[in-house]
Every structure is written in C-alpha cells, then in structure tokens.
Scaffold this motif. Structure first.
Motif, PDB file in Angstrom:
ATOM      1  N   UNK A 108       7.567  11.574   2.744  1.00 39.12           N
ATOM      2  CA  UNK A 108       7.335  11.157   1.362  1.00 39.12           C
ATOM      3  C   UNK A 108       6.398   9.955   1.322  1.00 39.12           C
ATOM      4  N   UNK A 109       5.646   9.849   0.233  1.00 40.98           N
ATOM      5  CA  UNK A 109       4.766   8.695   0.030  1.00 40.98           C
ATOM      6  C   UNK A 109       5.601   7.543  -0.519  1.00 40.98           C
ATOM      7  N   UNK A 110       5.512   6.390   0.154  1.00 47.03           N
ATOM      8  CA  UNK A 110       6.259   5.208  -0.276  1.00 47.03           C
ATOM      9  C   UNK A 110       5.363   3.970  -0.179  1.00 47.03           C
ATOM     10  N   UNK A 111       5.849   2.889  -0.722  1.00 49.58           N
ATOM     11  CA  UNK A 111       5.128   1.613  -0.665  1.00 49.58           C
ATOM     12  C   UNK A 111       5.577   0.829   0.564  1.00 49.58           C
ATOM     13  N   UNK A 112       4.589   0.387   1.362  1.00 42.76           N
ATOM     14  CA  UNK A 112       4.862  -0.456   2.528  1.00 42.76           C
ATOM     15  C   UNK A 112       3.822  -1.558   2.583  1.00 42.76           C
ATOM     16  N   UNK A 157       0.844  -1.193   0.000  1.00 42.28           N
ATOM     17  CA  UNK A 157       0.000   0.000   0.000  1.00 42.28           C
ATOM     18  C   UNK A 157       0.879   1.243   0.000  1.00 42.28           C
ATOM     19  N   UNK A 158       0.308   2.365  -0.465  1.00 43.67           N
ATOM     20  CA  UNK A 158       1.065   3.611  -0.373  1.00 43.67           C
ATOM     21  C   UNK A 158       0.781   4.257   0.977  1.00 43.67           C
ATOM     22  N   UNK A 159       1.818   4.886   1.554  1.00 40.24           N
ATOM     23  CA  UNK A 159       1.688   5.520   2.859  1.00 40.24           C
ATOM     24  C   UNK A 159       2.665   6.677   2.941  1.00 40.24           C
ATOM     25  N   UNK A 160       2.276   7.690   3.695  1.00 37.42           N
ATOM     26  CA  UNK A 160       3.144   8.840   3.931  1.00 37.42           C
ATOM     27  C   UNK A 160       3.978   8.535   5.166  1.00 37.42           C
ATOM     28  N   UNK A 161       5.288   8.409   4.998  1.00 34.41           N
ATOM     29  CA  UNK A 161       6.140   7.891   6.064  1.00 34.41           C
ATOM     30  C   UNK A 161       6.928   8.980   6.793  1.00 34.41           C
ATOM     31  N   UNK A 162       6.861   8.902   8.117  1.00 35.94           N
ATOM     32  CA  UNK A 162       7.681   9.735   8.997  1.00 35.94           C
ATOM     33  C   UNK A 162       8.885   8.893   9.403  1.00 35.94           C
ATOM     34  N   UNK A 163      10.066   9.257   8.905  1.00 34.42           N
ATOM     35  CA  UNK A 163      11.244   8.419   9.127  1.00 34.42           C
ATOM     36  C   UNK A 163      11.885   8.613  10.491  1.00 34.42           C
TER      37      UNK A 163
END
Length: 327
Positions: A16-20, A1-7
């Motif tokens: 940034x939106x990434x696949x997780x 799924x796509x998700x906006x990630x807080x690193x």
C-alpha cells in the motif's frame, strides 16, 4: 513523502502507498524526486524471499527517472534540477516512492527531449541487454544471435540492439507476440510452445548454429541452448547457469558469461559501478536517435504497482510497464 511499502517478505502483492519520511543524501549520493519508475520481474522475485540487508518496511523498485532534489557531500558533477535516470542498488530502498537515493557516479543525464516514463523503462532490462551484448558477448555485424524471450524487457531491448549492430536475429516468443518481436527487428521468431527451438535454429542456420545466445529464461533452457551454438562461440545467461559440460568438447569449445547487472553494487570497483552511467548515456543517445523503442505497454499509478507485478509474475506482460510517481 508517499511510498509503496513492503511490510514483510512475500507481501509484495498487497503493498500500500503510505506516508514516510524522505531520505537524505550522504557523501557521494544524490536525492532524486522520482517522476517515473520501471517495473521488473526482479522486484517480485526478490520480495518473495526478502533480503537480509533490508529493514522493513522496505521500498522496492530499481529503475528511476526524475529530477535531482539535493546533492550530498563531494558531489560536484550534479546539481539540483538536473534530470537523471539510473539503475538502483537492490540492497537499498528503491524507486517506488516520491524520493529515492542514488549513487552519483551511477546516474545518467536525461535530455529534455526524453520523457521520464520512456527513460524509466530502460535501466534494469535495457542495461542488462546492453551489458550482455557489448560487455560480454562483444557482438559485431554479420553474426547470428539467438535471443530467448524476445517479447520481454531484456529480450526486447536485446533484439533492438543486436539488429542495430547488423546481426541476424533469431528469437523465441509465443506466436501471438511474433508480430511484436519482428517490429523490434527480429528476423525469425520461433514459437517455443510448438517448435523445438534447437531444431528450428539449426535449420535457419543451415546446420551451422549461431554465434551467440542470450538466455533469460532458466538454467535448463540455457543448457539446451548450447546445442544451437557454432564452433568456438558463446552464451550469456541471466536466469540460471547452464550445465557447463553439456555439449562442450575439444571439437566444440564454448564460452560462458554470467550476467548480474546489479551485483556490481556489492563490488568495491567504482569504475565498474560507473559503467552503469555509461550504459545509460549510450542507450539514451540511441533513444534520441530513434534507434530504440522503450516498448512501454502500460503506464500506471504507484497504487497500481502491486497488481502489475502480479501480471509480470504470470508472464502476461509484453514489453515494459512504467509507474508515474510524481507529476
């Protein structure tokens, strides 16, 4: 799924939106295909310092509206395909993603007549206002209330709810937002930059004061607000506690109510957690009846959330911002 990630903590403005991998519901949980997610100041405030319960990369977002994709064990009241809205648990991964987990006993049913975007504007700000007015202050017709920051999410919903209940509503807002708050139902708007809100409130109430105050600004502002209260009345505060001794005496007893909506998830009281669903049901009915405006000022994409949070942090936003997550 796509998700906006807080690193990591304090990196919320560069997410940034990434696949997780999508999560799976456990006992008592549901997996929601998030269609829309509301933005709130709590998103960037908690992300600034992080949370010891988070594992990075973390997913922010407390307000979600969407369709149930899957139900966990012992979930009997919900099924895949149900439209829902909910306020999420701050300690867990949130709604800035295509899929998110919700506790089944905290979600509210969303009728077809209400859009996902409108619904996603409600939970954090709307439920907070609802809890403050009806669960803590117990407002009723004929009272007068001072609501601070009326152009914001909590303040805007509080104005509408108070006016619906027949109160006289005084609010603070920048002068350029006075038309906005009056359309929501405020009877009087005070420009806190140009006027002393205590003096103006006492003037508007013929020196008597108001029955209730809702403060979502700061502890200092809440303390100053005590001067506006009439005999034996009360204040609800969200952004900091007032000085409990300031202005309180035998001749002027007051009551204080702390509002911490999401804190209920750290409680073992399931009935209080389920009250989130009850508040959602009641606010959805008000929305259906045309008694509530979701106050959406902007609809954005998931990719645009970081910049919108920057706008929120600068207090440049009137009403609510909602992100469309899935189509």
């Amino acid at each position: 799924m796509k998700a906006l990630l807080l690193n990591d903590k304090n990196q919320w403005d560069s997410m940034k939106v990434q696949e997780v991998e999508a999560p799976s519901p456990k006992k008592g949980e549901v997996l929601v295909n998030i269609q829309a997610a509301g933005l709130n100041p709590v998103d960037y405030k908690t992300a600034t310092n992080g949370n010891p319960n988070w594992e990075y990369p973390h997913i922010l977002g407390l307000d979600g509206a969407g369709v149930i994709e899957e139900v966990g064990e012992e979930v009997t009241d919900w099924k895949p395909g149900d439209r829902v809205v909910y306020h999420g648990d701050l300690m867990k991964k949130g709604t800035f993603a295509e899929y998110a987990i919700a506790q089944a006993h905290t979600i509210a049913k969303l009728p077809e007549a209400i859009s996902f975007v409108d619904a996603a504007a409600l939970p954090t700000a709307g439920y907070t206002a609802y809890q403050a007015l009806f669960r803590k202050l117990h407002i009723h017709r004929g009272q007068t209330i001072l609501i601070h920051a009326g152009a914001g999410g909590v303040g805007g919903f509080a104005i509408q709810l108070a006016k619906y209940m027949g109160l006289t509503v005084i609010t603070t807002a920048s002068r350029h937002n006075h038309d906005f708050v009056k359309k929501l139902g405020a009877d009087y708007a005070i420009d806190y930059k140009e006027e002393d809100f205590v003096e103006r409130t006492l003037e508007l109430t013929n020196g008597i004061g108001v029955h209730a105050v809702l403060d979502a600004v700061s502890g200092d502002n809440a303390t100053k607000s005590l001067e506006t209260l009439t005999f034996n009345w009360q204040i609800a505060y969200i952004a900091g506690a007032p000085d409990f001794q300031q202005g309180v005496s035998f001749a002027r007893p007051l009551s204080f109510h702390q509002i911490a909506l999401g804190g209920v998830y750290q409680s073992s009281n399931l009935a209080e957690q389920a009250d989130l669903a009850m508040m959602g049901d009641e606010m959805i009915q008000l929305l259906l009846g045309g008694h509530l405006d979701p106050m959406i000022s902007k609809t954005i994409s998931l990719e645009e959330v970081p910049q919108a949070l920057v706008e929120l942090s600068k207090r440049h936003v009137t009403g609510k911002i909602v992100a469309k997550v899935s189509e």
